[in-house]
Design an enzyme around this catalytic site. Structure first.
Site, PDB file in Angstrom:
ATOM      1  N   SER A   1       0.706  -1.223   0.035  1.00  0.00           N
ATOM      2  CA  SER A   1      -0.056  -0.089  -0.054  1.00  0.00           C
ATOM      3  C   SER A   1       0.809   1.507  -0.026  1.00  0.00           C
ATOM      4  CB  SER A   1      -0.713  -0.131   1.271  1.00  0.00           C
ATOM      5  OG  SER A   1      -1.404   1.192   1.391  1.00  0.00           O
TER       6      SER A   1
ATOM      7  N   LYS B   1       1.558  -3.375   6.105  1.00  0.00           N
ATOM      8  CA  LYS B   1       1.797  -2.715   4.831  1.00  0.00           C
ATOM      9  C   LYS B   1       3.320  -2.481   4.297  1.00  0.00           C
ATOM     10  CE  LYS B   1      -1.828  -4.059   3.546  1.00  0.00           C
ATOM     11  NZ  LYS B   1      -2.530  -5.163   2.565  1.00  0.00           N
TER      12      LYS B   1
ATOM     13  N   TYR C   1      -2.379  -0.778  11.101  1.00  0.00           N
ATOM     14  CA  TYR C   1      -2.410  -1.129   9.547  1.00  0.00           C
ATOM     15  C   TYR C   1      -1.211  -0.916   8.830  1.00  0.00           C
ATOM     16  CZ  TYR C   1      -4.248  -1.229   4.753  1.00  0.00           C
ATOM     17  OH  TYR C   1      -4.341  -1.382   3.568  1.00  0.00           O
TER      18      TYR C   1
HETATM   19  N1  LIG Z   1      -8.947  -0.058  -1.256  1.00  0.00           N
HETATM   20  C1  LIG Z   1      -7.843   0.647  -0.936  1.00  0.00           C
HETATM   21  O1  LIG Z   1      -7.812   2.092  -1.042  1.00  0.00           O
HETATM   22  C2  LIG Z   1      -6.424   0.005  -0.523  1.00  0.00           C
HETATM   23  C3  LIG Z   1      -6.353  -1.306  -0.394  1.00  0.00           C
HETATM   24  N2  LIG Z   1      -5.199  -1.884  -0.219  1.00  0.00           N
HETATM   25  C4  LIG Z   1      -5.113  -3.397   0.128  1.00  0.00           C
HETATM   26  O2  LIG Z   1      -5.512  -3.987  -1.013  1.00  0.00           O
HETATM   27  C5  LIG Z   1      -5.997  -5.314  -0.305  1.00  0.00           C
HETATM   28  C6  LIG Z   1      -7.580  -5.772  -0.816  1.00  0.00           C
HETATM   29  O3  LIG Z   1      -8.294  -4.664  -0.007  1.00  0.00           O
HETATM   30  P1  LIG Z   1      -9.736  -3.976  -0.566  1.00  0.00           P
HETATM   31  O4  LIG Z   1      -9.797  -4.889  -1.963  1.00  0.00           O
HETATM   32  O5  LIG Z   1      -9.514  -2.708  -0.629  1.00  0.00           O
HETATM   33  O6  LIG Z   1     -10.599  -4.531   0.324  1.00  0.00           O
HETATM   34  P2  LIG Z   1     -12.097  -5.435   0.374  1.00  0.00           P
HETATM   35  O7  LIG Z   1     -12.666  -5.272   1.940  1.00  0.00           O
HETATM   36  O8  LIG Z   1     -12.842  -4.712  -0.644  1.00  0.00           O
HETATM   37  O9  LIG Z   1     -11.633  -6.795   0.149  1.00  0.00           O
HETATM   38  C7  LIG Z   1     -10.938  -7.768   1.094  1.00  0.00           C
HETATM   39  C8  LIG Z   1     -10.837  -9.039   0.475  1.00  0.00           C
HETATM   40  O10 LIG Z   1      -9.918  -9.678   1.408  1.00  0.00           O
HETATM   41  C9  LIG Z   1     -10.684 -10.833   1.867  1.00  0.00           C
HETATM   42  N3  LIG Z   1     -10.278 -11.193   3.362  1.00  0.00           N
HETATM   43  C10 LIG Z   1     -10.662 -10.447   4.249  1.00  0.00           C
HETATM   44  N4  LIG Z   1     -10.135 -11.050   5.312  1.00  0.00           N
HETATM   45  C11 LIG Z   1      -9.649 -12.110   5.223  1.00  0.00           C
HETATM   46  C12 LIG Z   1      -9.031 -13.178   5.871  1.00  0.00           C
HETATM   47  N5  LIG Z   1      -8.933 -13.376   7.091  1.00  0.00           N
HETATM   48  N6  LIG Z   1      -8.634 -14.482   5.157  1.00  0.00           N
HETATM   49  C13 LIG Z   1      -8.922 -14.603   3.601  1.00  0.00           C
HETATM   50  N7  LIG Z   1      -9.356 -13.287   3.095  1.00  0.00           N
HETATM   51  C14 LIG Z   1      -9.900 -12.361   3.685  1.00  0.00           C
HETATM   52  C15 LIG Z   1     -12.169 -10.737   1.821  1.00  0.00           C
HETATM   53  O11 LIG Z   1     -13.003 -11.590   1.590  1.00  0.00           O
HETATM   54  P3  LIG Z   1     -14.583 -11.624   2.331  1.00  0.00           P
HETATM   55  O12 LIG Z   1     -15.296 -10.951   1.271  1.00  0.00           O
HETATM   56  O13 LIG Z   1     -14.772 -13.178   2.402  1.00  0.00           O
HETATM   57  O14 LIG Z   1     -14.475 -10.967   3.678  1.00  0.00           O
HETATM   58  C16 LIG Z   1     -12.192  -9.593   0.265  1.00  0.00           C
HETATM   59  O15 LIG Z   1     -12.187 -10.557  -0.713  1.00  0.00           O
HETATM   60  C17 LIG Z   1      -5.862  -5.388   1.165  1.00  0.00           C
HETATM   61  O16 LIG Z   1      -4.777  -6.095   1.515  1.00  0.00           O
HETATM   62  C18 LIG Z   1      -5.819  -3.815   1.346  1.00  0.00           C
HETATM   63  O17 LIG Z   1      -4.844  -3.631   2.533  1.00  0.00           O
HETATM   64  C19 LIG Z   1      -4.074  -1.294  -0.276  1.00  0.00           C
HETATM   65  C20 LIG Z   1      -4.149   0.107  -0.337  1.00  0.00           C
HETATM   66  C21 LIG Z   1      -5.016   0.949  -0.792  1.00  0.00           C
HETATM   67  C1  LIG Z   2      -8.408   1.638   3.833  1.00  0.00           C
HETATM   68  C2  LIG Z   2      -7.714   2.796   3.503  1.00  0.00           C
HETATM   69  O1  LIG Z   2      -8.851   3.622   3.010  1.00  0.00           O
HETATM   70  C3  LIG Z   2      -6.698   2.613   2.373  1.00  0.00           C
HETATM   71  O2  LIG Z   2      -6.006   1.572   2.739  1.00  0.00           O
HETATM   72  C4  LIG Z   2      -4.715   1.776   2.312  1.00  0.00           C
HETATM   73  O3  LIG Z   2      -3.724   0.850   2.339  1.00  0.00           O
HETATM   74  C5  LIG Z   2      -4.655   3.166   1.785  1.00  0.00           C
HETATM   75  O4  LIG Z   2      -3.520   3.823   2.150  1.00  0.00           O
HETATM   76  C6  LIG Z   2      -5.768   3.811   2.348  1.00  0.00           C
HETATM   77  O5  LIG Z   2      -5.665   4.417   3.599  1.00  0.00           O
END
Ligand SMILES: NC(=O)C1=CN([C@@H]2O[C@H](COP(=O)(O)OP(=O)(O)OC[C@H]3O[C@@H](n4cnc5c(N)ncnc54)[C@H](OP(=O)(O)O)[C@@H]3O)[C@@H](O)[C@H]2O)C=CC1
Ligand SMILES: C[C@H](O)[C@@H]1OC(=O)[C@H](O)[C@@H]1O
Length: 260
Positions: free
Chosen positions: A150, A167, A163
């Site tokens: 991230s 990352k 968090y």
């Molecule tokens: N959105 C953003 O702005 C940013 C996101 N990220 C990273 O991207 C990744 C995806 O996030 P994002 O798509 O936004 O989040 P979402 O909440 O939309 O999706 C998260 C996904 O992870 C799954 N998940 C959650 N907990 C677990 C677990 N314990 N074991 C297995 N699967 C799990 C969920 O499954 P289920 O539906 O079954 O809960 C879902 O498919 C994360 O690592 C996040 O930190 C990084 C930077 C920015």
């Molecule tokens: C969940 C936050 O909005 C998102 O997750 C990240 O890793 C980015 O930095 C944003 O803060």
């Protein structure tokens, strides 16, 4: 197609960025194991979301299976690899993407919440990478691992003190794994998404002031979509990036460099 005939595992593949990665991998010719976690209450809606991703992948002409399990549990990573072997015959690509960000103030952060975030985001990545790499090594054909780090590996957040270190940890894990696994032909890279519109930040961005502030800071003028990240993950997983390992790529519309 960038990933023709490749066999991929995507953790956290049912929603958000992970769903985007699953679909992009399929468009690029890969078969996909879609991991998700139904939670302690075994939520029906979450199973449905994973099943829908499987159906979408199949509609693209590729094979897919959904595998439920908490990525914080090391045995789930082993099970994901076994499922990929049973269904597709092996593993060529891992997208270690599952992550959670339950926003919370620092001073009264419950120890349990801190531990959960570390166990899922960093522990989960560690064990998924280890399990996939062991299989890739046994196959003897190399492989590609892309982790979702991230922008938060580089900058902080008052409600993200549990968090952001995870990352940064994922970023560091990919650097060390690149060194450990390079001799086996296994490349390890990370993407650093900025502000991507998914469920993870729905509550946080329900404050219009915060949403507006973030929006204005993004030089490309919009929040990211899961597909923006997924396309970069597919590139890093592909032979187009054959000489790229240990790298981290910001996918943030310019957010990080925009100080003023
Ligand atoms: N959105 C953003 O702005 C940013 C996101 N990220 C990273 O991207 C990744 C995806 O996030 P994002 O798509 O936004 O989040 P979402 O909440 O939309 O999706 C998260 C996904 O992870 C799954 N998940 C959650 N907990 C677990 C677990 N314990 N074991 C297995 N699967 C799990 C969920 O499954 P289920 O539906 O079954 O809960 C879902 O498919 C994360 O690592 C996040 O930190 C990084 C930077 C920015
Ligand atoms: C969940 C936050 O909005 C998102 O997750 C990240 O890793 C980015 O930095 C944003 O803060």
């Amino acid at each position: 197609m960038l990933l023709e005939g490749k066999r991929a595992i995507v953790t956290g593949g049912s929603r958000g960025i992970g769903r985007g990665i699953c679909l992009e991998f399929a468009r690029q010719g890969a078969d996909v194991v879609v991991n998700y976690y139904a939670g302690a209450d075994k939520g029906f809606a979450r199973d449905t979301a994973a099943d829908e991703v499987v159906a979408e992948i199949e509609a693209l002409g590729r094979r897919a299976i959904a595998v439920e399990g908490d990525i914080a549990d090391p045995q789930v990573s082993t099970a994901l690899v076994e499922a990929a072997i049973d269904a597709f015959g092996g593993v060529d690509v891992l997208a270690s993407n599952a992550g959670i960000c339950p926003f919370h103030a620092f001073l009264d952060m419950p120890a349990e919440l801190f531990k959960q975030v570390v166990d899922v985001n960093l522990g989960g990545a560690f064990f998924a990478v280890q399990a996939a790499a062991n299989r890739m090594n046994a196959q003897g054909t190399g492989g590609a691992i892309v982790a979702t780090s991230s922008i938060s590996a580089l900058v902080g957040g008052a409600l993200q003190t549990h968090y952001t270190p995870t990352k940064a940890g994922v970023h560091s894990l990919m650097q060390s794994a690149a060194i450990a696994l390079g001799p086996y032909g296994i490349r390890c890279n990370s993407v650093m998404p900025g502000a991507i519109a998914t469920d993870i930040n729905k509550d946080d961005w329900s404050d219009p002031k915060k949403r507006d502030y973030l929006d204005k800071r993004i030089p490309l003028g919009r929040f990211g979509e899961p597909e923006d990240v997924a396309r970069v993950v597919a590139f890093l997983a592909s032979d187009m990036a054959a000489y790229v390992t240990g790298a981290a790529l910001l996918v943030d519309g310019g957010l990080f460099v925009n100080l003023q």
